[in-house]
Design an enzyme around this catalytic site. Structure first.
Site: not given
Ligand code: IPM
Ligand code: MG
Length: 364
Positions: A141, A191, A223, A247, A251
């Site tokens: 990032y 990794k 993975d 990240d 999710d």
């Molecule tokens: C998160 C989101 C952010 C990230 C985006 C919105 C920049 O996906 O907080 O997980 O990638 O960190």
């Molecule tokens: Mg995210």
């Protein structure tokens, strides 16, 4: 006690859920006699529209001068053009970097009353209770080089996964400290079979482990971790990983809890330890959900649970935090549900009513 709180409602459903979070915070203030001074600011798309930037220097300063930041959500189709010079997400990244919020805590806990409302088998997700620690200000990032250029054979672009041992050490320590207060098991995700930055990560994790002999450390390839999260999620207690892996995995992990609308997060500027208040930013995991905006639909529980994390980590108010969490559990066990966690025979409520119900319980 008295605290200064920067409030950045942002875009989409952000303002609606933020209103409910503040409602709950006012209930905490009444019940426990604290004072929370609120300082509102713009971030994301609304900031682009009104101030020409996703985060103005004044807003960043206001956040810096506060004890904590509460953020709703940023982004929406209106600002999605990939050619655009600024994106709402830039505001979020500028807050993370500008406030030194290197430790992102994302707890995933499956509420017993919601075990049946997810896509996964109840027997797999019953009892899931882990916390992700995602590194938030390094890696792909932010590390340099990060650029796009023209060559004689076409366009090229690069991002780099760079970590210093200091960056790894401090985030791994966050993992160990949290594990100490829990089931004493830390999984470091990397990794290391391919990436040099991951080999350093693994080595530093083993070095830090010497200071935490009471915590069991294991290493898992990213993975394999993605697979294990679905196959056997109760295996995990605390996980620590770099920015991009975190990240993606968070999710995935959020789906275990049934809805993103249930999950809070904290981004901290220090290592959480007993008795120390740390500056942090608190936000729901879910995004701005533009299609739900203005409809009184969004689930405010994620941001309300983020308030609980704020009370715990930035204000040192553990009892107050537990009161908020208990109020959420109670309202859910009385069968109230927003659309995203609705089930047969449950009572459907909107954003406001969910906020009212939780605030009422907190006030007692
Ligand atoms: C998160 C989101 C952010 C990230 C985006 C919105 C920049 O996906 O907080 O997980 O990638 O960190
Ligand atoms: Mg995210």
């Amino acid at each position: 006690m008295q605290f200064e709180l920067a409030v950045l409602p942002g875009d989409g459903v952000g303002p609606e859920v933020t209103t409910e979070a503040i409602k709950v915070l006012q209930a905490v203030s009444k019940r426990f006699n604290h004072r929370f001074n609120l300082h509102y600011g713009l971030v994301g798309g609304v900031a682009i529209d009104q101030e020409g930037t996703a985060l103005s220097p004044d807003t960043l300063k206001m956040c810096r001068d506060s004890d904590a930041v509460l953020l709703g959500a940023v982004g929406g189709p209106k600002w999605d053009d990939p050619q655009a010079k600024v994106h709402p997400e830039d505001g979020l990244l500028a807050l993370r970097k500008g406030l030194g919020l290197f430790a992102n805590l994302r707890p995933v806990k499956v509420s017993p009353v919601l075990v049946d409302s997810t896509n996964l088998k109840p027997e797999v997700i019953r009892g899931v209770d882990f916390i992700f620690v995602r590194e938030l200000t390094g890696g792909l990032y932010f590390a340099r080089p990060k650029r796009r250029w023209q060559t004689s054979r076409g366009r090229r672009a690069t991002d780099s996964m760079t970590y210093s041992e200091q960056e790894i050490e401090r985030i791994v320590r966050v993992g160990f400290e949290l594990a100490r207060g829990r089931r004493k098991k830390l999984t470091s995700v990397d990794k290391a079979n391919v990436l040099e930055s991951s080999r350093l990560w693994r080595q530093v994790a083993m070095e830090v482990a010497r200071k935490y002999p009471d915590v069991e450390l294991d290493h898992m390839l990213v993975d394999a971790c993605a697979m294990r999260l679905i196959q056997n999620p109760t295996y995990f207690d605390v996980l620590v990983t770099e920015n991009m892996f975190g990240d993606i995995l968070t999710d995935e992990a959020s789906m275990l809890a049934g809805s993103m609308g249930m999950l809070p997060s904290a981004s901290l500027a220090g290592v959480p330890q007993e008795g120390i208040n740390i500056f942090g930013m608190y936000e729901p995991i879910h995004g701005s959900a533009p299609r739900r905006a203005g409809l009184d639909m969004a689930n405010p529980i994620a941001i309300i649970l983020s308030i609980a994390m704020m009370l715990r980590y930035s204000f040192g108010l553990a009892k107050e935090a537990k009161t908020v969490e208990a109020a959420v559990d109670e309202v859910l066990s009385q069968s109230y549900r927003t659309y995203d966690i609705m089930g047969d025979g449950k009572t459907k409520v909107g954003t406001k009513q969910m906020g009212d119900l939780i605030a009422e319980k907190v006030e007692g």
